[in-house]
Design a protein around this motif. Structure first.
Motif, PDB file in Angstrom:
ATOM      1  N   GLY A   1     -48.262-111.681 -53.639  1.00 39.08           N
ATOM      2  CA  GLY A   1     -48.054-112.609 -52.533  1.00 39.08           C
ATOM      3  C   GLY A   1     -48.384-114.048 -52.899  1.00 39.08           C
ATOM      4  O   GLY A   1     -48.579-114.878 -52.017  1.00 39.08           O
ATOM      5  N   THR A   2     -48.438-114.351 -54.154  1.00 35.89           N
ATOM      6  CA  THR A   2     -48.767-115.710 -54.604  1.00 35.89           C
ATOM      7  C   THR A   2     -47.610-116.641 -54.295  1.00 35.89           C
ATOM      8  O   THR A   2     -46.448-116.318 -54.533  1.00 35.89           O
ATOM      9  CB  THR A   2     -49.046-115.704 -56.125  1.00 35.89           C
ATOM     10  OG1 THR A   2     -50.084-114.765 -56.395  1.00 35.89           O
ATOM     11  CG2 THR A   2     -49.472-117.060 -56.612  1.00 35.89           C
ATOM     12  N   SER A   3     -47.927-117.823 -53.794  1.00 40.60           N
ATOM     13  CA  SER A   3     -46.879-118.784 -53.436  1.00 40.60           C
ATOM     14  C   SER A   3     -46.335-119.471 -54.688  1.00 40.60           C
ATOM     15  O   SER A   3     -46.936-119.431 -55.754  1.00 40.60           O
ATOM     16  CB  SER A   3     -47.447-119.833 -52.471  1.00 40.60           C
ATOM     17  OG  SER A   3     -48.371-120.657 -53.160  1.00 40.60           O
ATOM     18  N   ILE A   4     -45.197-120.147 -54.527  1.00 39.82           N
ATOM     19  CA  ILE A   4     -44.555-120.842 -55.639  1.00 39.82           C
ATOM     20  C   ILE A   4     -45.439-121.973 -56.138  1.00 39.82           C
ATOM     21  O   ILE A   4     -45.502-122.236 -57.347  1.00 39.82           O
ATOM     22  CB  ILE A   4     -43.143-121.343 -55.243  1.00 39.82           C
ATOM     23  CG1 ILE A   4     -42.351-121.816 -56.488  1.00 39.82           C
ATOM     24  CG2 ILE A   4     -43.214-122.451 -54.247  1.00 39.82           C
ATOM     25  CD1 ILE A   4     -41.908-120.702 -57.349  1.00 39.82           C
ATOM     26  N   GLU A   5     -46.143-122.638 -55.228  1.00 39.52           N
ATOM     27  CA  GLU A   5     -47.049-123.718 -55.634  1.00 39.52           C
ATOM     28  C   GLU A   5     -48.175-123.180 -56.520  1.00 39.52           C
ATOM     29  O   GLU A   5     -48.536-123.789 -57.532  1.00 39.52           O
ATOM     30  CB  GLU A   5     -47.642-124.432 -54.407  1.00 39.52           C
ATOM     31  CG  GLU A   5     -46.630-125.206 -53.570  1.00 39.52           C
ATOM     32  CD  GLU A   5     -45.911-124.302 -52.557  1.00 39.52           C
ATOM     33  OE1 GLU A   5     -46.348-123.146 -52.340  1.00 39.52           O
ATOM     34  OE2 GLU A   5     -44.906-124.759 -52.000  1.00 39.52           O
ATOM     35  N   GLN A   6     -48.710-122.040 -56.139  1.00 41.29           N
ATOM     36  CA  GLN A   6     -49.783-121.432 -56.925  1.00 41.29           C
ATOM     37  C   GLN A   6     -49.275-120.994 -58.306  1.00 41.29           C
ATOM     38  O   GLN A   6     -49.972-121.151 -59.312  1.00 41.29           O
ATOM     39  CB  GLN A   6     -50.386-120.243 -56.188  1.00 41.29           C
ATOM     40  CG  GLN A   6     -51.162-120.644 -54.944  1.00 41.29           C
ATOM     41  CD  GLN A   6     -51.559-119.436 -54.104  1.00 41.29           C
ATOM     42  OE1 GLN A   6     -50.838-118.442 -54.053  1.00 41.29           O
ATOM     43  NE2 GLN A   6     -52.712-119.549 -53.445  1.00 41.29           N
ATOM     44  N   LEU A   7     -48.067-120.468 -58.352  1.00 41.12           N
ATOM     45  CA  LEU A   7     -47.475-120.069 -59.635  1.00 41.12           C
ATOM     46  C   LEU A   7     -47.246-121.274 -60.540  1.00 41.12           C
ATOM     47  O   LEU A   7     -47.465-121.202 -61.754  1.00 41.12           O
ATOM     48  CB  LEU A   7     -46.164-119.314 -59.412  1.00 41.12           C
ATOM     49  CG  LEU A   7     -46.295-117.889 -58.877  1.00 41.12           C
ATOM     50  CD1 LEU A   7     -44.916-117.307 -58.594  1.00 41.12           C
ATOM     51  CD2 LEU A   7     -47.047-117.017 -59.857  1.00 41.12           C
ATOM     52  N   LEU A   8     -46.816-122.421 -59.943  1.00 46.51           N
ATOM     53  CA  LEU A   8     -46.610-123.632 -60.736  1.00 46.51           C
ATOM     54  C   LEU A   8     -47.932-124.157 -61.296  1.00 46.51           C
ATOM     55  O   LEU A   8     -47.995-124.601 -62.451  1.00 46.51           O
ATOM     56  CB  LEU A   8     -45.904-124.702 -59.911  1.00 46.51           C
ATOM     57  CG  LEU A   8     -44.418-124.437 -59.612  1.00 46.51           C
ATOM     58  CD1 LEU A   8     -43.865-125.491 -58.665  1.00 46.51           C
ATOM     59  CD2 LEU A   8     -43.615-124.389 -60.895  1.00 46.51           C
ATOM     60  N   VAL A   9     -48.979-124.103 -60.490  1.00 44.82           N
ATOM     61  CA  VAL A   9     -50.301-124.526 -60.959  1.00 44.82           C
ATOM     62  C   VAL A   9     -50.765-123.591 -62.085  1.00 44.82           C
ATOM     63  O   VAL A   9     -51.296-124.035 -63.115  1.00 44.82           O
ATOM     64  CB  VAL A   9     -51.322-124.559 -59.803  1.00 44.82           C
ATOM     65  CG1 VAL A   9     -52.743-124.713 -60.321  1.00 44.82           C
ATOM     66  CG2 VAL A   9     -50.978-125.667 -58.828  1.00 44.82           C
ATOM     67  N   LEU A  10     -50.553-122.297 -61.897  1.00 48.36           N
ATOM     68  CA  LEU A  10     -50.923-121.323 -62.917  1.00 48.36           C
ATOM     69  C   LEU A  10     -50.150-121.567 -64.216  1.00 48.36           C
ATOM     70  O   LEU A  10     -50.719-121.564 -65.305  1.00 48.36           O
ATOM     71  CB  LEU A  10     -50.680-119.902 -62.409  1.00 48.36           C
ATOM     72  CG  LEU A  10     -51.062-118.767 -63.345  1.00 48.36           C
ATOM     73  CD1 LEU A  10     -52.566-118.787 -63.635  1.00 48.36           C
ATOM     74  CD2 LEU A  10     -50.664-117.434 -62.735  1.00 48.36           C
ATOM     75  N   LEU A  11     -48.855-121.812 -64.110  1.00 51.89           N
ATOM     76  CA  LEU A  11     -48.023-122.105 -65.275  1.00 51.89           C
ATOM     77  C   LEU A  11     -48.497-123.383 -65.969  1.00 51.89           C
ATOM     78  O   LEU A  11     -48.602-123.437 -67.193  1.00 51.89           O
ATOM     79  CB  LEU A  11     -46.550-122.237 -64.857  1.00 51.89           C
ATOM     80  CG  LEU A  11     -45.577-122.555 -65.993  1.00 51.89           C
ATOM     81  CD1 LEU A  11     -45.519-121.403 -66.978  1.00 51.89           C
ATOM     82  CD2 LEU A  11     -44.205-122.851 -65.424  1.00 51.89           C
ATOM     83  N   GLY A  12     -48.802-124.404 -65.187  1.00 52.04           N
ATOM     84  CA  GLY A  12     -49.319-125.649 -65.766  1.00 52.04           C
ATOM     85  C   GLY A  12     -50.634-125.434 -66.491  1.00 52.04           C
ATOM     86  O   GLY A  12     -50.859-125.995 -67.570  1.00 52.04           O
ATOM     87  N   ALA A  13     -51.504-124.605 -65.916  1.00 51.66           N
ATOM     88  CA  ALA A  13     -52.791-124.318 -66.554  1.00 51.66           C
ATOM     89  C   ALA A  13     -52.591-123.583 -67.878  1.00 51.66           C
ATOM     90  O   ALA A  13     -53.253-123.889 -68.874  1.00 51.66           O
ATOM     91  CB  ALA A  13     -53.665-123.496 -65.614  1.00 51.66           C
ATOM     92  N   VAL A  14     -51.646-122.659 -67.902  1.00 49.49           N
ATOM     93  CA  VAL A  14     -51.360-121.922 -69.135  1.00 49.49           C
ATOM     94  C   VAL A  14     -50.824-122.869 -70.203  1.00 49.49           C
ATOM     95  O   VAL A  14     -51.246-122.832 -71.358  1.00 49.49           O
ATOM     96  CB  VAL A  14     -50.378-120.758 -68.865  1.00 49.49           C
ATOM     97  CG1 VAL A  14     -49.842-120.180 -70.167  1.00 49.49           C
ATOM     98  CG2 VAL A  14     -51.047-119.681 -68.038  1.00 49.49           C
ATOM     99  N   VAL A  15     -49.901-123.744 -69.830  1.00 54.37           N
ATOM    100  CA  VAL A  15     -49.343-124.709 -70.784  1.00 54.37           C
ATOM    101  C   VAL A  15     -50.430-125.654 -71.291  1.00 54.37           C
ATOM    102  O   VAL A  15     -50.532-125.931 -72.491  1.00 54.37           O
ATOM    103  CB  VAL A  15     -48.174-125.494 -70.142  1.00 54.37           C
ATOM    104  CG1 VAL A  15     -47.749-126.671 -71.015  1.00 54.37           C
ATOM    105  CG2 VAL A  15     -46.992-124.565 -69.882  1.00 54.37           C
ATOM    106  N   LEU A  16     -51.257-126.144 -70.376  1.00 51.80           N
ATOM    107  CA  LEU A  16     -52.341-127.058 -70.761  1.00 51.80           C
ATOM    108  C   LEU A  16     -53.334-126.379 -71.704  1.00 51.80           C
ATOM    109  O   LEU A  16     -53.704-126.941 -72.740  1.00 51.80           O
ATOM    110  CB  LEU A  16     -53.062-127.572 -69.511  1.00 51.80           C
ATOM    111  CG  LEU A  16     -54.214-128.536 -69.761  1.00 51.80           C
ATOM    112  CD1 LEU A  16     -53.684-129.829 -70.382  1.00 51.80           C
ATOM    113  CD2 LEU A  16     -54.950-128.825 -68.471  1.00 51.80           C
ATOM    114  N   LEU A  17     -53.745-125.159 -71.382  1.00 51.56           N
ATOM    115  CA  LEU A  17     -54.687-124.440 -72.240  1.00 51.56           C
ATOM    116  C   LEU A  17     -54.069-124.112 -73.603  1.00 51.56           C
ATOM    117  O   LEU A  17     -54.745-124.183 -74.634  1.00 51.56           O
ATOM    118  CB  LEU A  17     -55.163-123.168 -71.552  1.00 51.56           C
ATOM    119  CG  LEU A  17     -56.161-123.376 -70.421  1.00 51.56           C
ATOM    120  CD1 LEU A  17     -56.442-122.066 -69.700  1.00 51.56           C
ATOM    121  CD2 LEU A  17     -57.448-123.962 -70.958  1.00 51.56           C
ATOM    122  N   THR A  18     -52.789-123.787 -73.621  1.00 56.77           N
ATOM    123  CA  THR A  18     -52.108-123.522 -74.887  1.00 56.77           C
ATOM    124  C   THR A  18     -52.075-124.776 -75.746  1.00 56.77           C
ATOM    125  O   THR A  18     -52.332-124.730 -76.949  1.00 56.77           O
ATOM    126  CB  THR A  18     -50.676-123.011 -74.630  1.00 56.77           C
ATOM    127  OG1 THR A  18     -50.745-121.831 -73.823  1.00 56.77           O
ATOM    128  CG2 THR A  18     -49.961-122.698 -75.921  1.00 56.77           C
TER     129      THR A  18
END
Length: 149
Positions: A17-34
């Motif tokens: 049930g995660t929203s699109i905004e939360q998924l974008l933040v999660l994706l950004g965090a993954v890219v930043l950490l990578t």
């Protein structure tokens, strides 16, 4: 899991049930950490390989590890030589019967002991030495331990 009070089914539904905004933040965090991880990758590898610079403390630690490695290598080499001799002794009688030339057996034994005066062999004996390997006549248990060493 903390949101769902430890219930796996509820936790999976909450993730679904995660929203699109939360998924974008999660994706950004993954890219930043990578990106951050890759930025330090070369330095981390150099550190782990022991390129620590010339400061006294890192040099002292490197010398400590190098000394430890030398002791371990010396002990391992000694264990391997002992096992090799044990393996030859387990094979010696059968090998001598198969090869039927005591000079060749003495040559192999002296070579394993790293004796300076290894008996000279004729060309026929050299051929015989190359044909039959003493390891084929050794105890399987000892050869397994030797290969592990």
């Amino acid at each position: 899991m903390s949101i769902a009070d430890g219930d796996v089914k509820d936790a999976l539904e909450a993730v679904g049930g995660t929203s699109i905004e939360q998924l974008l933040v999660l994706l950004g965090a993954v890219v930043l950490l990578t990106t951050v991880t890759q930025a330090f990758e070369f330095g981390s590898i150099r550190f782990l390989e022991g390129y620590w610079g010339t400061a006294r403390l890192p040099q002292w630690v490197a010398d400590l590890f190098a000394g430890r490695w030398e002791r371990w290598e010396k002990e391992a080499r000694g264990r391997r030589e002992e096992l090799q001799l044990e393996a030859f002794r387990s094979a010696e009688r059968r090998y001598a019967n198969a090869i039927d030339d005591i000079d060749v057996v003495r040559h192999v034994h002296a070579d394993l002991l790293d004796v300076a005066s290894v008996p000279k062999l004729s060309s026929d004996q050299e051929e015989l030495l190359n044909e039959l390997d003493w390891r084929d006549y050794a105890s399987a248990r000892t050869m397994r331990r030797l290969e592990s060493a």
